[in-house]
Motif scaffolding. Structure first.
Motif, short mmCIF file in Angstrom:
data_model
loop_
_atom_site.label_atom_id
_atom_site.label_comp_id
_atom_site.label_asym_id
_atom_site.label_seq_id
_atom_site.Cartn_x
_atom_site.Cartn_y
_atom_site.Cartn_z
N ASP A 63 1.39 3.43 9.19
CA ASP A 63 1.43 4.42 10.27
C ASP A 63 2.74 5.21 10.30
O ASP A 63 2.83 6.25 10.96
CB ASP A 63 1.19 3.76 11.63
CG ASP A 63 -0.27 3.38 11.84
OD1 ASP A 63 -1.09 3.68 10.95
OD2 ASP A 63 -0.58 2.76 12.88
N LYS A 64 3.74 4.72 9.60
CA LYS A 64 5.01 5.45 9.53
C LYS A 64 4.95 6.60 8.54
O LYS A 64 5.85 7.45 8.52
CB LYS A 64 6.13 4.49 9.11
CG LYS A 64 6.45 3.40 10.11
CD LYS A 64 7.52 2.46 9.56
CE LYS A 64 7.82 1.33 10.53
NZ LYS A 64 8.81 0.37 9.96
N GLU A 65 3.89 6.63 7.74
CA GLU A 65 3.76 7.64 6.68
C GLU A 65 2.80 8.74 7.11
O GLU A 65 1.60 8.53 7.20
CB GLU A 65 3.28 6.98 5.39
CG GLU A 65 4.12 5.82 4.91
CD GLU A 65 5.53 6.25 4.55
OE1 GLU A 65 5.71 7.38 4.03
OE2 GLU A 65 6.47 5.45 4.78
N SER A 66 3.34 9.90 7.37
CA SER A 66 2.51 11.02 7.83
C SER A 66 1.50 11.47 6.78
O SER A 66 0.48 12.09 7.11
CB SER A 66 3.39 12.20 8.24
OG SER A 66 4.18 12.65 7.14
N GLY A 67 1.77 11.14 5.51
CA GLY A 67 0.87 11.56 4.44
C GLY A 67 -0.31 10.62 4.23
O GLY A 67 -1.21 10.92 3.44
N ILE A 68 -0.35 9.52 4.96
CA ILE A 68 -1.46 8.58 4.82
C ILE A 68 -2.49 8.85 5.91
O ILE A 68 -2.16 8.88 7.10
CB ILE A 68 -0.97 7.12 4.89
CG1 ILE A 68 -0.14 6.79 3.65
CG2 ILE A 68 -2.17 6.17 5.00
CD1 ILE A 68 0.39 5.36 3.63
N LYS A 69 -3.72 9.04 5.51
CA LYS A 69 -4.81 9.30 6.44
C LYS A 69 -5.82 8.14 6.41
O LYS A 69 -6.25 7.72 5.33
CB LYS A 69 -5.53 10.60 6.07
CG LYS A 69 -6.69 10.95 7.00
CD LYS A 69 -7.39 12.23 6.55
CE LYS A 69 -8.57 12.57 7.45
NZ LYS A 69 -9.26 13.80 7.00
N ASN A 70 -6.16 7.62 7.58
CA ASN A 70 -7.15 6.56 7.68
C ASN A 70 -8.53 7.19 7.89
O ASN A 70 -8.74 7.93 8.85
CB ASN A 70 -6.81 5.63 8.85
CG ASN A 70 -5.48 4.92 8.63
OD1 ASN A 70 -5.38 4.05 7.77
ND2 ASN A 70 -4.45 5.30 9.38
N ALA A 106 0.83 -1.20 0.00
CA ALA A 106 0.00 0.00 0.00
C ALA A 106 0.87 1.26 0.00
O ALA A 106 0.60 2.22 -0.73
CB ALA A 106 -0.93 0.00 1.22
N VAL A 107 1.91 1.25 0.81
CA VAL A 107 2.84 2.39 0.85
C VAL A 107 3.49 2.58 -0.51
O VAL A 107 3.63 3.70 -1.01
CB VAL A 107 3.90 2.18 1.95
CG1 VAL A 107 5.02 3.20 1.82
CG2 VAL A 107 3.25 2.28 3.34
N GLU A 108 3.87 1.46 -1.13
CA GLU A 108 4.47 1.53 -2.47
C GLU A 108 3.50 2.14 -3.47
O GLU A 108 3.87 3.02 -4.28
CB GLU A 108 4.87 0.12 -2.91
CG GLU A 108 5.51 0.04 -4.27
CD GLU A 108 5.83 -1.39 -4.66
OE1 GLU A 108 5.79 -1.70 -5.88
OE2 GLU A 108 6.12 -2.21 -3.76
N LEU A 109 2.23 1.73 -3.42
CA LEU A 109 1.23 2.24 -4.36
C LEU A 109 0.95 3.72 -4.15
O LEU A 109 0.60 4.43 -5.10
CB LEU A 109 -0.07 1.45 -4.20
CG LEU A 109 -0.08 0.00 -4.68
CD1 LEU A 109 -1.38 -0.68 -4.27
CD2 LEU A 109 0.08 -0.07 -6.20
N LEU A 110 1.11 4.18 -2.91
CA LEU A 110 0.78 5.58 -2.59
C LEU A 110 1.98 6.51 -2.65
O LEU A 110 1.90 7.64 -2.19
CB LEU A 110 0.13 5.63 -1.20
CG LEU A 110 -1.24 4.95 -1.09
CD1 LEU A 110 -1.73 4.93 0.36
CD2 LEU A 110 -2.27 5.62 -1.99
N GLY A 111 3.08 6.05 -3.22
CA GLY A 111 4.20 6.95 -3.43
C GLY A 111 5.53 6.50 -2.88
O GLY A 111 6.55 7.15 -3.10
N GLY A 112 5.55 5.41 -2.12
CA GLY A 112 6.80 4.90 -1.61
C GLY A 112 7.13 5.38 -0.20
O GLY A 112 6.62 6.41 0.26
N ALA A 113 7.97 4.63 0.47
CA ALA A 113 8.34 4.95 1.85
C ALA A 113 8.91 6.36 1.96
O ALA A 113 9.78 6.75 1.19
CB ALA A 113 9.37 3.94 2.35
N GLY A 114 8.38 7.12 2.90
CA GLY A 114 8.81 8.50 3.12
C GLY A 114 8.08 9.51 2.28
O GLY A 114 8.13 10.72 2.58
#
Length: 320
Positions: free
Chosen positions: A186-193, A148-156
């Protein structure tokens, strides 16, 4: 136990006789075992495949009579089923709980009755069973979260609004799939649940309703994580009905060929992760134990990520 709730399978037989499969006397062996299997439900496709796999494995063992019960998606029914199997003095008990806590007491009763217990898929709140066989739900959740992190732009750099649709809140797999997923997201500040523990109870129609409501309340949704493929697909259908499915990534878990893998191949799900059914392996392990072999305390089944790149190959391997 009512006849319609139980079918006895002798692995030498290949057809049902009035709901019961009977052992062939011509295939008698020195040792014969009666093994009970308490299934949580058969209405979920993954559970139906689970039963098919264990029946197919039992057909390879003419010395085994397999009794399968259906908990009908009700904890109290499954508890009664296990109590009945205990009364029948089965040689071994396989159980796949609807709810971990709800089945713990009756599993302990079987253990106290000196029946070896093999817990499949969902664990119980005791470690006195003989063996656990199943996938590592936290590991699978981690794999889904990392992707999911990869799909949304990658780690960081990951950014996006995520809808998570839980399985049953009383089941450990749902919590493990949630926890593993969030170890990465949860490590990605740009991801909102966007949702707070919305349970679809592993069912497509309930997930559809959850997603329809999320779509009404949120103008932008970037990714859906369903704790199984039917819920991810239910969310996809809701988004399609709203004309928004092309803007959203959908991730599920199970990877049944006729469901998750096919939906990935069709472009309806972005990815699914294999959650192999433990029935065949669980039965093999129980037979080994009854024959005096040592078995491990836990067996973890492997997983695999299925995307558009490998979905067709997997389907061909399955003869589809």
């Amino acid at each position: 136990m009512k006849r319609r709730d139980t079918f006895r399978l002798a692995a030498a037989a290949a057809m049902f006789l009035s709901g019961t499969l009977l052992a062939s006397p011509g295939l008698a062996q020195d040792k014969k075992w009666t093994i009970g299997f308490s299934q949580a439900t058969t209405i979920e496709p993954w559970r139906a495949q689970f039963n098919k796999d264990i029946i197919a494995e039992a057909a390879k063992h003419p010395e085994v009579t397999l009794i399968i019960t259906d908990g009908e998606d009700k904890t109290e029914k499954q508890v009664a089923d296990v109590e009945n199997l205990i009364r029948q003095e089965v040689d071994a008990l396989l159980v796949s709980p609807k709810e971990s806590a709800g089945l713990t007491g009756v599993v302990q009763q079987a253990i106290d009755a000196k029946i070896p217990v093999f817990v499949l898929d969902r664990n119980v709140d005791t470690d006195q069973y003989t063996q656990f066989v199943g996938g590592d739900n936290k590991l699978i959740g981690r794999a889904a979260g990392e992707y999911a992190v990869e799909l949304l732009g990658g780690a960081g750099n990951a950014k996006g609004n995520v809808v998570e649709i839980w399985g049953g809140m009383g089941t450990q797999p749902a919590h493990d799939r949630h926890d593993g997923f969030h170890e990465f997201t949860d490590k990605e500040s740009g991801i909102k649940n966007l949702l707070n523990e919305q349970s679809g109870d592993w069912k497509q129609d309930q997930a559809y309703n959850i997603m329809a409501n999320a779509l009404r309340n949120n103008e932008e949704i970037d990714l859906v994580y369903g704790h199984n493929d039917p819920m991810a697909y239910g969310a996809y259908l809701a988004a399609k009905d709203a004309g928004r499915e092309k803007d959203i990534k959908f991730i599920g878990i199970d990877a049944l060929p006729a469901e998750g893998v096919t939906w990935v191949k069709n472009g309806e799900l972005t990815a699914t992760f294999l959650y192999a059914t433990p029935g065949a392996e669980g039965l093999r392990q129980a037979i080994d134990f009854l024959n005096g072999k040592k078995v491990e305390k836990a067996i973890t089944l492997p997983t695999e990520r299925v995307t558009a790149e490998n979905a067709e190959k997997i389907l061909k391997e399955k003869g589809m």
